[in-house]
Design a protein around this motif. Structure first.
Motif, PDB file in Angstrom:
ATOM      1  N   ARG A 274       0.856  -1.189   0.000  1.00  0.00           N
ATOM      2  CA  ARG A 274       0.000   0.000   0.000  1.00  0.00           C
ATOM      3  C   ARG A 274       0.891   1.238   0.000  1.00  0.00           C
ATOM      4  O   ARG A 274       2.040   1.183   0.424  1.00  0.00           O
ATOM      5  N   VAL A 275       0.318   2.333  -0.492  1.00  0.00           N
ATOM      6  CA  VAL A 275       0.995   3.622  -0.448  1.00  0.00           C
ATOM      7  C   VAL A 275      -0.019   4.640   0.041  1.00  0.00           C
ATOM      8  O   VAL A 275      -1.137   4.703  -0.471  1.00  0.00           O
ATOM      9  N   LEU A 276       0.396   5.408   1.016  1.00  0.00           N
ATOM     10  CA  LEU A 276      -0.424   6.510   1.488  1.00  0.00           C
ATOM     11  C   LEU A 276       0.215   7.805   1.031  1.00  0.00           C
ATOM     12  O   LEU A 276       1.433   7.894   0.885  1.00  0.00           O
ATOM     13  N   ILE A 277      -0.633   8.795   0.787  1.00  0.00           N
ATOM     14  CA  ILE A 277      -0.150  10.120   0.426  1.00  0.00           C
ATOM     15  C   ILE A 277      -0.732  11.109   1.425  1.00  0.00           C
ATOM     16  O   ILE A 277      -1.900  10.996   1.819  1.00  0.00           O
ATOM     17  N   PHE A 278       0.105  12.026   1.852  1.00  0.00           N
ATOM     18  CA  PHE A 278      -0.307  13.048   2.804  1.00  0.00           C
ATOM     19  C   PHE A 278      -0.106  14.407   2.159  1.00  0.00           C
ATOM     20  O   PHE A 278       1.004  14.747   1.738  1.00  0.00           O
ATOM     21  N   SER A 279      -1.191  15.174   2.049  1.00  0.00           N
ATOM     22  CA  SER A 279      -1.160  16.485   1.420  1.00  0.00           C
ATOM     23  C   SER A 279      -2.467  17.192   1.715  1.00  0.00           C
ATOM     24  O   SER A 279      -3.494  16.547   1.964  1.00  0.00           O
ATOM     25  N   ALA A 280      -2.435  18.508   1.634  1.00  0.00           N
ATOM     26  CA  ALA A 280      -3.677  19.273   1.772  1.00  0.00           C
ATOM     27  C   ALA A 280      -4.652  18.917   0.652  1.00  0.00           C
ATOM     28  O   ALA A 280      -5.860  19.036   0.816  1.00  0.00           O
ATOM     29  N   VAL A 281      -4.137  18.442  -0.464  1.00  0.00           N
ATOM     30  CA  VAL A 281      -4.978  18.064  -1.602  1.00  0.00           C
ATOM     31  C   VAL A 281      -5.889  16.895  -1.248  1.00  0.00           C
ATOM     32  O   VAL A 281      -7.050  16.863  -1.632  1.00  0.00           O
ATOM     33  N   VAL A 282      -5.395  15.922  -0.508  1.00  0.00           N
ATOM     34  CA  VAL A 282      -6.190  14.742  -0.167  1.00  0.00           C
ATOM     35  C   VAL A 282      -6.661  14.759   1.276  1.00  0.00           C
ATOM     36  O   VAL A 282      -7.477  13.939   1.669  1.00  0.00           O
ATOM     37  N   GLY A 283      -6.134  15.654   2.079  1.00  0.00           N
ATOM     38  CA  GLY A 283      -6.533  15.756   3.478  1.00  0.00           C
ATOM     39  C   GLY A 283      -5.585  14.999   4.400  1.00  0.00           C
ATOM     40  O   GLY A 283      -4.761  14.205   3.952  1.00  0.00           O
ATOM     41  N   PHE A 284      -5.722  15.279   5.671  1.00  0.00           N
ATOM     42  CA  PHE A 284      -4.900  14.637   6.696  1.00  0.00           C
ATOM     43  C   PHE A 284      -5.829  13.926   7.671  1.00  0.00           C
ATOM     44  O   PHE A 284      -6.192  14.454   8.700  1.00  0.00           O
ATOM     45  N   ASP A 285      -6.229  12.745   7.339  1.00  0.00           N
ATOM     46  CA  ASP A 285      -7.161  11.964   8.140  1.00  0.00           C
ATOM     47  C   ASP A 285      -6.372  11.092   9.111  1.00  0.00           C
ATOM     48  O   ASP A 285      -5.568  10.264   8.680  1.00  0.00           O
ATOM     49  N   PRO A 286      -6.561  11.250  10.428  1.00  0.00           N
ATOM     50  CA  PRO A 286      -5.804  10.425  11.380  1.00  0.00           C
ATOM     51  C   PRO A 286      -6.097   8.927  11.252  1.00  0.00           C
ATOM     52  O   PRO A 286      -5.324   8.108  11.725  1.00  0.00           O
ATOM     53  N   GLU A 287      -7.188   8.568  10.603  1.00  0.00           N
ATOM     54  CA  GLU A 287      -7.510   7.154  10.371  1.00  0.00           C
ATOM     55  C   GLU A 287      -7.133   6.721   8.947  1.00  0.00           C
ATOM     56  O   GLU A 287      -7.406   5.591   8.559  1.00  0.00           O
ATOM     57  N   PHE A 288      -6.548   7.609   8.166  1.00  0.00           N
ATOM     58  CA  PHE A 288      -6.027   7.354   6.819  1.00  0.00           C
ATOM     59  C   PHE A 288      -7.077   7.042   5.764  1.00  0.00           C
ATOM     60  O   PHE A 288      -6.730   6.610   4.676  1.00  0.00           O
ATOM     61  N   LYS A 289      -8.344   7.260   6.031  1.00  0.00           N
ATOM     62  CA  LYS A 289      -9.391   6.894   5.075  1.00  0.00           C
ATOM     63  C   LYS A 289      -9.256   7.620   3.741  1.00  0.00           C
ATOM     64  O   LYS A 289      -9.654   7.086   2.707  1.00  0.00           O
ATOM     65  N   THR A 290      -8.714   8.833   3.749  1.00  0.00           N
ATOM     66  CA  THR A 290      -8.613   9.611   2.520  1.00  0.00           C
ATOM     67  C   THR A 290      -7.216   9.579   1.908  1.00  0.00           C
ATOM     68  O   THR A 290      -6.963  10.256   0.928  1.00  0.00           O
ATOM     69  N   ASN A 291      -6.320   8.797   2.453  1.00  0.00           N
ATOM     70  CA  ASN A 291      -4.912   8.890   2.071  1.00  0.00           C
ATOM     71  C   ASN A 291      -4.374   7.761   1.189  1.00  0.00           C
ATOM     72  O   ASN A 291      -3.222   7.806   0.781  1.00  0.00           O
ATOM     73  N   PHE A 292      -5.179   6.774   0.874  1.00  0.00           N
ATOM     74  CA  PHE A 292      -4.687   5.634   0.100  1.00  0.00           C
ATOM     75  C   PHE A 292      -4.554   5.959  -1.385  1.00  0.00           C
ATOM     76  O   PHE A 292      -5.408   6.615  -1.965  1.00  0.00           O
ATOM     77  N   MET A 293      -3.464   5.475  -1.969  1.00  0.00           N
ATOM     78  CA  MET A 293      -3.306   5.512  -3.411  1.00  0.00           C
ATOM     79  C   MET A 293      -3.817   4.179  -3.955  1.00  0.00           C
ATOM     80  O   MET A 293      -3.959   3.209  -3.203  1.00  0.00           O
ATOM     81  N   GLN A 294      -4.096   4.132  -5.257  1.00  0.00           N
ATOM     82  CA  GLN A 294      -4.603   2.912  -5.883  1.00  0.00           C
ATOM     83  C   GLN A 294      -3.550   2.327  -6.796  1.00  0.00           C
ATOM     84  O   GLN A 294      -2.737   3.058  -7.371  1.00  0.00           O
ATOM     85  N   GLN A 295      -3.616   1.027  -6.959  1.00  0.00           N
ATOM     86  CA  GLN A 295      -2.727   0.347  -7.897  1.00  0.00           C
ATOM     87  C   GLN A 295      -3.461   0.186  -9.223  1.00  0.00           C
ATOM     88  O   GLN A 295      -4.644  -0.177  -9.247  1.00  0.00           O
ATOM     89  N   LEU A 296      -2.760   0.453 -10.302  1.00  0.00           N
ATOM     90  CA  LEU A 296      -3.339   0.285 -11.627  1.00  0.00           C
ATOM     91  C   LEU A 296      -3.225  -1.184 -12.025  1.00  0.00           C
ATOM     92  O   LEU A 296      -2.163  -1.664 -12.428  1.00  0.00           O
ATOM     93  N   GLY A 297      -4.314  -1.907 -11.814  1.00  0.00           N
ATOM     94  CA  GLY A 297      -4.344  -3.332 -12.131  1.00  0.00           C
ATOM     95  C   GLY A 297      -3.243  -4.092 -11.419  1.00  0.00           C
ATOM     96  O   GLY A 297      -3.028  -3.920 -10.229  1.00  0.00           O
ATOM     97  N   GLU A 298      -2.518  -4.903 -12.165  1.00  0.00           N
ATOM     98  CA  GLU A 298      -1.414  -5.704 -11.621  1.00  0.00           C
ATOM     99  C   GLU A 298      -0.055  -5.061 -11.918  1.00  0.00           C
ATOM    100  O   GLU A 298       0.975  -5.714 -11.826  1.00  0.00           O
ATOM    101  N   THR A 299      -0.063  -3.771 -12.280  1.00  0.00           N
ATOM    102  CA  THR A 299       1.175  -3.091 -12.662  1.00  0.00           C
ATOM    103  C   THR A 299       1.905  -2.548 -11.428  1.00  0.00           C
ATOM    104  O   THR A 299       1.420  -2.654 -10.300  1.00  0.00           O
ATOM    105  N   ASP A 300       3.034  -1.924 -11.694  1.00  0.00           N
ATOM    106  CA  ASP A 300       3.797  -1.273 -10.623  1.00  0.00           C
ATOM    107  C   ASP A 300       3.411   0.195 -10.453  1.00  0.00           C
ATOM    108  O   ASP A 300       4.075   0.932  -9.750  1.00  0.00           O
ATOM    109  N   VAL A 301       2.329   0.610 -11.100  1.00  0.00           N
ATOM    110  CA  VAL A 301       1.862   1.997 -11.031  1.00  0.00           C
ATOM    111  C   VAL A 301       0.864   2.154  -9.887  1.00  0.00           C
ATOM    112  O   VAL A 301      -0.190   1.509  -9.872  1.00  0.00           O
ATOM    113  N   TRP A 302       1.209   2.997  -8.947  1.00  0.00           N
ATOM    114  CA  TRP A 302       0.311   3.395  -7.870  1.00  0.00           C
ATOM    115  C   TRP A 302       0.001   4.863  -8.093  1.00  0.00           C
ATOM    116  O   TRP A 302       0.910   5.642  -8.405  1.00  0.00           O
ATOM    117  N   TYR A 303      -1.262   5.251  -7.955  1.00  0.00           N
ATOM    118  CA  TYR A 303      -1.639   6.603  -8.328  1.00  0.00           C
ATOM    119  C   TYR A 303      -2.738   7.171  -7.426  1.00  0.00           C
ATOM    120  O   TYR A 303      -3.457   6.446  -6.755  1.00  0.00           O
TER     121      TYR A 303
END
Length: 123
Positions: free
Chosen positions: A66-95
């Motif tokens: 998993r990859v989390l991102i922290f920024s004012a753009v996505v918010g700073f949720d202490p439970e991380f609900k808004t911070n997860f990045m997604q994986q593009l299928g089975e690739t190495d791209v997380w976005y």
């Protein structure tokens, strides 16, 4: 690859289409482009001159869960609900793609394989 309905980035949509059509060089070309142009990826929003898509990218490996991102753009949720990045299928791209004002200046940080220990439990 099953189409991802959450994809907003035109460039990631094009990558997914290339992968779906078995373009064996698509992923390699994508990362070469990102290395050359830099990230995050900025793209126009159709019919909107005040906003752009910003896509934060992380290149994963076989150990990445998993990859989390922290920024004012996505918010700073202490439970991380808004911070997860997604994986593009089975690739190495997380976005993570968001629409932002074209004049926004902000910082961001990635946390690969974050322990997910809530800030609340550290008090």
């Amino acid at each position: 690859m099953t189409p991802d309905s959450s994809l907003k980035s035109p460039r990631l949509l094009a990558l997914q289409q290339a992968l779906d059509s078995s373009d064996s060089k698509a992923l390699e070309s994508f990362w070469a482009e990102m290395e050359s142009d830099g990230t995050p990826l900025f793209e126009s929003v159709e019919d909107d001159e005040e906003h752009i898509y910003v896509t934060f990218l992380w290149r994963g490996d076989e150990d990445l869960e998993r990859v989390l991102i922290f920024s004012a753009v996505v918010g700073f949720d202490p439970e991380f609900k808004t911070n997860f990045m997604q994986q593009l299928g089975e690739t190495d791209v997380w976005y993570r793609t968001e629409i932002i004002r074209i004049d926004l200046l902000t910082t961001y940080q990635f946390s690969p394989n974050d322990s997910l220990i809530s800030m609340r439990t550290l008090k």
